[in-house]
Design a protein around this motif. Sequence first.
Motif, PDB file in Angstrom:
ATOM      1  N   SER A  88     -49.490 -21.817 -24.815  1.00  0.00           N
ATOM      2  CA  SER A  88     -48.962 -23.033 -24.210  1.00  0.00           C
ATOM      3  C   SER A  88     -49.319 -24.263 -25.048  1.00  0.00           C
ATOM      4  CB  SER A  88     -49.528 -23.184 -22.792  1.00  0.00           C
ATOM      5  OG  SER A  88     -49.172 -24.412 -22.242  1.00  0.00           O
ATOM      6  N   ILE A 117     -47.139 -24.274 -28.249  1.00  0.00           N
ATOM      7  CA  ILE A 117     -45.728 -24.571 -27.983  1.00  0.00           C
ATOM      8  C   ILE A 117     -45.518 -26.052 -27.654  1.00  0.00           C
ATOM      9  CG2 ILE A 117     -43.831 -24.135 -26.371  1.00  0.00           C
ATOM     10  CD1 ILE A 117     -44.831 -21.260 -26.148  1.00  0.00           C
ATOM     11  N   TYR A 142     -41.962 -28.935 -26.278  1.00  0.00           N
ATOM     12  CA  TYR A 142     -41.506 -28.167 -25.119  1.00  0.00           C
ATOM     13  C   TYR A 142     -42.372 -28.483 -23.910  1.00  0.00           C
ATOM     14  CZ  TYR A 142     -38.900 -25.320 -28.440  1.00  0.00           C
ATOM     15  OH  TYR A 142     -38.039 -24.893 -29.404  1.00  0.00           O
ATOM     16  N   VAL A 158     -44.179 -26.833 -20.932  1.00  0.00           N
ATOM     17  CA  VAL A 158     -44.647 -25.470 -20.659  1.00  0.00           C
ATOM     18  C   VAL A 158     -45.474 -25.462 -19.384  1.00  0.00           C
ATOM     19  CG1 VAL A 158     -45.953 -23.510 -21.565  1.00  0.00           C
ATOM     20  CG2 VAL A 158     -44.797 -25.058 -23.148  1.00  0.00           C
TER      21      VAL A 158
END
Length: 94
Positions: A44, A47, A52, A54
Amino acid sequence: MTKDKVHRIALVNPFQTTTRGYDPDSVRNKGHLAEPPLGLGYISAYIRKFGYEVRIFDAHIRAIKGITEGLYGNYEDAEDDLLREMSEFKPDVV
């Protein structure tokens, strides 16, 4: 990825089951041994560096907490609650 839309990613730690299926008594007795999904936390964090959104959905800890605290009578109730929350998050990828 388009610049005007933030993509949402749901990372899921599944229910932990035995060969007999999900065992609520085992959850009640061994819940204190459960650990958070550290690997999903690392993924997480990585990313998120790319913009993004998450969210981690931990089905196992949710069931342990819910069953031991009397919020859920069984894992199906915990599953329904998890699916509702995921649906509200509206992830692009699970």
